[in-house]
Design a protein around this motif. Sequence first.
Motif: not given
Length: 490
Positions: A411, A421, A423, A456-458, A460
Amino acid sequence: MVIYKAEMKKILLSLFIPFVAFAQWQPDVRLTNDTATSFYGFSNSRSLVAYGSFVHTVWCDSRDGNWEIYYKRSSDDGINWGQDIRLTVNQSISVKPSIVAINSTVHIVWTDSRNGNFEIYYKRSGDGGLTWGSDTRLTNNSTNSVEPSISVSGSVLHMVWRDFRDGSESEIYYKRSTNDGVTWQPDVRLTNNSALSANPSISVLGSFVHVTWWDYRNSPSGNAEIYYKRSSDGGLTWGQDFRLTNDPSASYTPCVMASNLYLHVVWVDNRTGPSGNFEIFYKRSTDFGLTWSQDTRLTNNSYYSDSPSLSASESFVHVAWWDTRDGNPEIYYKNSTDAGINWNQDSRLTNDSANSFYPSIFAVNSVLHVLWFDNRDENDEVYYKRNPTGNSIGIHIVGSEIPMWFSLYQNYPNPFNPSTKIKFALPTSSFTNLAIYDMLGREIETLVHEQLNAGTYEVDWDGDKFSSGVYYFQITAGDFTETKKMILVK
């Protein structure tokens, strides 16, 4: 090279697998259990609200011989519920409550006849609903004040209601508190015409206060239309009334909600054909109410659709209503994931031979909550259900390349305060779960729990409601599992 080709084939195939957001609606939960009637009010004056992992509900109940206001809460996103708490104790009628919450403060308004006529009352809790202050009378006139709707922004409370002080027809009134409900400023009359104005709904975002209601002023034949009014300075001054609907049929019970740059309104309308059945309609504004889109018809059947409730969170818009297409009233739901441009299919949320009415819907974090009242138990009771992944607003796809392997990244920032964040990468379409755990290994929040395409994701994560310390985040996607540590410092 053979392995590489196989992997590439798998990656290319994954591009054609459609995204599926699993509609994981969990079973109905009965929240009240007594031989009397439990009811709350209009769908456009919120009876359910959530903040963080706390879910708060209010309703009126006749178990005490007269109508009183009751409250109940969940502290774990609606999984478990506490006891009923009676909020009013008098021999008069207390009905139609509306609720808001921010941080640990919960505010409630309702209609009460203890003074001979109906007046608006208020009370609050500063500890998340555990204890409550005394009742505060907000209106004081010799006629009736009814149908309150409340909204909050920081420590400023905003309330609208329907009031009969100006003659035989009702008008819409407003008042506010700038100190978290301790004191209240004078009443402000928002409408001024000789026709009936009713069912106000209010939503606040920053300094913008938005109000909708239905009104008879434009119709010699007596049909109602939806109107809108706003303040851009926190309720100090108000713009002109703006007519949102314009057809020869009736439009009722509007519900308004502001989210980010968008303003959303739903209502019920019988313009749709010779049968005169009511359908649910929607429109939106992208400039804080200055201009509006065309009306969008959300339901399309030959039966009765009524009492829409609205919740919006970033680009997600959620609507629940009751519908008679199944022979008896049932609760239905639909949503938009692009801020109201396109809408998914109707989903039936209840399925029993009794009547289900007047839903109240609210979305927070990834969870979607719905409340309604139901007479499957011979008398009217309050029911609830949840979808833990119905509002997946925090997931963002980053980059255009398809990754070659599963990954969970550290993170950033780390340490962090209060948000960070996370990922992760998926080489193929996978059902993905990403959860947060405390030092004792207890799961404290689920960030992702759904089918995702390769990419690819992020995500919060906001740790504002948690204490400083070490936390862990773990991903499970197909056969892949990985855990990493992060530190929250306040």
